[in-house]
Design a protein around this motif. Sequence first.
Motif, PDB file in Angstrom:
ATOM      1  N   ASP A 161       0.828  -1.202   0.000  1.00  0.00           N
ATOM      2  CA  ASP A 161       0.000   0.000   0.000  1.00  0.00           C
ATOM      3  C   ASP A 161       0.871   1.264   0.000  1.00  0.00           C
ATOM      4  OD1 ASP A 161       0.967   0.253   2.559  1.00  0.00           O
ATOM      5  OD2 ASP A 161      -0.868  -0.404   3.526  1.00  0.00           O
ATOM      6  N   ALA A 162       0.218   2.392  -0.280  1.00  0.00           N
ATOM      7  CA  ALA A 162       0.921   3.670  -0.394  1.00  0.00           C
ATOM      8  C   ALA A 162       1.457   4.145   0.948  1.00  0.00           C
ATOM      9  CB  ALA A 162      -0.017   4.716  -0.990  1.00  0.00           C
ATOM     10  N   ALA A 163       0.719   3.859   2.024  1.00  0.00           N
ATOM     11  CA  ALA A 163       1.136   4.344   3.339  1.00  0.00           C
ATOM     12  C   ALA A 163       2.482   3.747   3.745  1.00  0.00           C
ATOM     13  CB  ALA A 163       0.070   4.012   4.377  1.00  0.00           C
ATOM     14  N   THR A 164       2.662   2.451   3.500  1.00  0.00           N
ATOM     15  CA  THR A 164       3.920   1.813   3.881  1.00  0.00           C
ATOM     16  C   THR A 164       5.071   2.291   2.994  1.00  0.00           C
ATOM     17  OG1 THR A 164       2.668  -0.133   4.566  1.00  0.00           O
ATOM     18  CG2 THR A 164       5.036  -0.402   4.276  1.00  0.00           C
ATOM     19  N   MET A 165       4.802   2.491   1.713  1.00  0.00           N
ATOM     20  CA  MET A 165       5.856   2.992   0.836  1.00  0.00           C
ATOM     21  C   MET A 165       6.273   4.412   1.245  1.00  0.00           C
ATOM     22  SD  MET A 165       7.855   2.202  -1.594  1.00  0.00           S
ATOM     23  CE  MET A 165       7.088   0.746  -2.326  1.00  0.00           C
ATOM     24  N   PHE A 166       5.308   5.225   1.611  1.00  0.00           N
ATOM     25  CA  PHE A 166       5.647   6.582   2.057  1.00  0.00           C
ATOM     26  C   PHE A 166       6.372   6.543   3.400  1.00  0.00           C
ATOM     27  CE2 PHE A 166       4.832  10.838   3.736  1.00  0.00           C
ATOM     28  CZ  PHE A 166       5.171  11.612   2.638  1.00  0.00           C
ATOM     29  N   GLN A 167       6.018   5.575   4.238  1.00  0.00           N
ATOM     30  CA  GLN A 167       6.734   5.419   5.508  1.00  0.00           C
ATOM     31  C   GLN A 167       8.209   5.130   5.269  1.00  0.00           C
ATOM     32  OE1 GLN A 167       5.278   2.240   7.970  1.00  0.00           O
ATOM     33  NE2 GLN A 167       6.829   2.563   9.556  1.00  0.00           N
ATOM     34  N   LEU A 168       8.507   4.345   4.233  1.00  0.00           N
ATOM     35  CA  LEU A 168       9.905   4.068   3.889  1.00  0.00           C
ATOM     36  C   LEU A 168      10.654   5.366   3.561  1.00  0.00           C
ATOM     37  CD1 LEU A 168      12.288   2.231   3.109  1.00  0.00           C
ATOM     38  CD2 LEU A 168      11.258   2.022   0.833  1.00  0.00           C
ATOM     39  N   LEU A 169      10.028   6.232   2.772  1.00  0.00           N
ATOM     40  CA  LEU A 169      10.676   7.504   2.435  1.00  0.00           C
ATOM     41  C   LEU A 169      10.895   8.351   3.681  1.00  0.00           C
ATOM     42  CD1 LEU A 169       8.723   8.487  -0.823  1.00  0.00           C
ATOM     43  CD2 LEU A 169      10.773   7.068  -0.582  1.00  0.00           C
ATOM     44  N   GLU A 170       9.925   8.346   4.589  1.00  0.00           N
ATOM     45  CA  GLU A 170      10.061   9.128   5.818  1.00  0.00           C
ATOM     46  C   GLU A 170      11.188   8.588   6.696  1.00  0.00           C
ATOM     47  OE1 GLU A 170       8.234  11.931   4.798  1.00  0.00           O
ATOM     48  OE2 GLU A 170       8.040  12.020   6.981  1.00  0.00           O
ATOM     49  N   GLU A 171      11.295   7.267   6.768  1.00  0.00           N
ATOM     50  CA  GLU A 171      12.372   6.680   7.575  1.00  0.00           C
ATOM     51  C   GLU A 171      13.736   7.039   6.995  1.00  0.00           C
ATOM     52  OE1 GLU A 171      12.126   5.267  10.351  1.00  0.00           O
ATOM     53  OE2 GLU A 171      10.018   4.750  10.529  1.00  0.00           O
ATOM     54  N   LEU A 172      13.845   7.060   5.677  1.00  0.00           N
ATOM     55  CA  LEU A 172      15.115   7.441   5.048  1.00  0.00           C
ATOM     56  C   LEU A 172      15.413   8.915   5.292  1.00  0.00           C
ATOM     57  CD1 LEU A 172      14.782   5.494   1.667  1.00  0.00           C
ATOM     58  CD2 LEU A 172      16.240   4.919   3.617  1.00  0.00           C
ATOM     59  N   ARG A 173      14.402   9.752   5.244  1.00  0.00           N
ATOM     60  CA  ARG A 173      14.611  11.178   5.550  1.00  0.00           C
ATOM     61  C   ARG A 173      15.114  11.348   6.979  1.00  0.00           C
ATOM     62  NH1 ARG A 173       9.327  12.519   2.438  1.00  0.00           N
ATOM     63  NH2 ARG A 173      10.079  13.543   0.547  1.00  0.00           N
ATOM     64  N   ASN A 174      14.496  10.622   7.915  1.00  0.00           N
ATOM     65  CA  ASN A 174      14.931  10.720   9.310  1.00  0.00           C
ATOM     66  C   ASN A 174      16.360  10.221   9.492  1.00  0.00           C
ATOM     67  OD1 ASN A 174      12.420  11.709  10.087  1.00  0.00           O
ATOM     68  ND2 ASN A 174      11.610   9.674  10.538  1.00  0.00           N
ATOM     69  N   ALA A 175      16.780   9.316   8.629  1.00  0.00           N
ATOM     70  CA  ALA A 175      18.143   8.780   8.714  1.00  0.00           C
ATOM     71  C   ALA A 175      19.164   9.686   8.027  1.00  0.00           C
ATOM     72  CB  ALA A 175      18.186   7.387   8.106  1.00  0.00           C
ATOM     73  N   SER A 190       7.779  17.734  -1.641  1.00  0.00           N
ATOM     74  CA  SER A 190       6.336  17.726  -1.923  1.00  0.00           C
ATOM     75  C   SER A 190       5.858  16.401  -2.512  1.00  0.00           C
ATOM     76  CB  SER A 190       5.992  18.859  -2.896  1.00  0.00           C
ATOM     77  OG  SER A 190       6.691  18.685  -4.123  1.00  0.00           O
ATOM     78  N   THR A 191       6.718  15.405  -2.565  1.00  0.00           N
ATOM     79  CA  THR A 191       6.344  14.123  -3.178  1.00  0.00           C
ATOM     80  C   THR A 191       5.211  13.446  -2.406  1.00  0.00           C
ATOM     81  OG1 THR A 191       8.498  13.714  -4.185  1.00  0.00           O
ATOM     82  CG2 THR A 191       7.182  11.789  -3.636  1.00  0.00           C
ATOM     83  N   TYR A 192       4.277  12.871  -3.146  1.00  0.00           N
ATOM     84  CA  TYR A 192       3.189  12.113  -2.533  1.00  0.00           C
ATOM     85  C   TYR A 192       3.087  10.750  -3.222  1.00  0.00           C
ATOM     86  CZ  TYR A 192       0.374  13.106  -6.696  1.00  0.00           C
ATOM     87  OH  TYR A 192      -0.087  13.169  -7.972  1.00  0.00           O
ATOM     88  N   ILE A 193       2.486   9.812  -2.505  1.00  0.00           N
ATOM     89  CA  ILE A 193       2.238   8.467  -3.049  1.00  0.00           C
ATOM     90  C   ILE A 193       0.786   8.116  -2.774  1.00  0.00           C
ATOM     91  CG2 ILE A 193       2.869   6.028  -2.942  1.00  0.00           C
ATOM     92  CD1 ILE A 193       5.609   6.832  -1.992  1.00  0.00           C
ATOM     93  N   THR A 194       0.126   7.611  -3.786  1.00  0.00           N
ATOM     94  CA  THR A 194      -1.262   7.201  -3.626  1.00  0.00           C
ATOM     95  C   THR A 194      -1.470   5.863  -4.326  1.00  0.00           C
ATOM     96  OG1 THR A 194      -3.549   7.920  -3.924  1.00  0.00           O
ATOM     97  CG2 THR A 194      -2.021   8.388  -5.720  1.00  0.00           C
ATOM     98  N   GLU A 195      -2.667   5.333  -4.217  1.00  0.00           N
ATOM     99  CA  GLU A 195      -2.980   4.021  -4.787  1.00  0.00           C
ATOM    100  C   GLU A 195      -3.993   4.160  -5.912  1.00  0.00           C
ATOM    101  OE1 GLU A 195      -4.213   1.353  -1.744  1.00  0.00           O
ATOM    102  OE2 GLU A 195      -2.636   1.979  -0.364  1.00  0.00           O
ATOM    103  N   THR A 196      -3.770   3.412  -6.980  1.00  0.00           N
ATOM    104  CA  THR A 196      -4.766   3.293  -8.038  1.00  0.00           C
ATOM    105  C   THR A 196      -5.399   1.904  -7.954  1.00  0.00           C
ATOM    106  OG1 THR A 196      -3.155   2.461  -9.645  1.00  0.00           O
ATOM    107  CG2 THR A 196      -3.385   4.850  -9.471  1.00  0.00           C
ATOM    108  N   ARG A 197      -6.195   1.533  -8.909  1.00  0.00           N
ATOM    109  CA  ARG A 197      -6.865   0.234  -8.849  1.00  0.00           C
ATOM    110  C   ARG A 197      -5.878  -0.929  -8.966  1.00  0.00           C
ATOM    111  NH1 ARG A 197     -11.832  -0.095 -12.828  1.00  0.00           N
ATOM    112  NH2 ARG A 197     -11.855  -2.144 -11.826  1.00  0.00           N
ATOM    113  N   LYS A 198      -4.756  -0.706  -9.687  1.00  0.00           N
ATOM    114  CA  LYS A 198      -3.847  -1.823  -9.936  1.00  0.00           C
ATOM    115  C   LYS A 198      -2.424  -1.592  -9.456  1.00  0.00           C
ATOM    116  CE  LYS A 198      -6.346  -3.499 -14.012  1.00  0.00           C
ATOM    117  NZ  LYS A 198      -6.261  -3.831 -15.459  1.00  0.00           N
TER     118      LYS A 198
END
Length: 270
Positions: A161-175, A190-198
């Motif tokens: 899901d998008a939330a976990t992928m964005f969490q990865l980016l946040e963890e890298l930023r914190n590191a 300003s990067t965002y991640i969202t989910e589509t149908r596929k």
Amino acid sequence: MGDKKNRNILSSMHIQHAQDRENDRTDTGSFPIVRQRPKKMGGGLVSRLMTSLLIVLLCALLGFGYAIQLNNKTSTYETMSEEELTRLISETSTQVQNLQQRKTELTGQLNSLKAAANKQQEAQRIAKENEDTSGILSGRLPAVGKGVIITISQGSKERIDAATMFQLLEELRNAGVEVMALNHVRVVTSTYITETRKSLECDGQILKPPYRVKAIGDPQNLQNAVNIAGGVGSRFKVKFGAKVTVTPSESVDISETRDAEQYQYAKTVE
């Protein structure tokens, strides 16, 4: 004559007494029979006792919850594991070093500007230097440096899901990551991640697995941010059934760029 009279009087009194008793009976139909409701043995006492116990139980639960709320204020760090504390200290140290480095750079620029004979020429040189730095941060310019390359396969249990992928980016930023790219998309503030149908979508671009994150920064800190026990790397594996690999590199080349963002309200200070 006297005895006979007395017997008659006594006989009349007996007859009258028997008649009065007959009239006083309540089951003759002359008067309605009022029956009392049988009393429940101890019913009121049990009800009052249960009510009291319920009030005491509610008060106890309220006090217990209040005590937990008070203790939570100081349990943030106490409940963290040794690895989590180590990572937190490392991330904080990295941020302090970055800020100290930036302060040193700005102080050096100010001193060189004050000491320069041709201040106009020196100001142009500093502006060009800052333009290169801001160009990397804003994603306008490519970048290269040591860091890590993270590869995440498609989940075997469910779609990532998008939330976990964005969490990865946040963890890298914190590191302390300096520059990142997710697949072919340059990651900025300003990067965002969202989910589509596929699939996933990042800044309007479709992402297809396997996902590949190129990150420039301290390789050890970036690896720890992903591989820490119970962290985002474990979440990819346990929840989604994905395979995660983190490969350190002395030369991570990020050639993905993006156009400078046009702001509607913010203007450059002259």
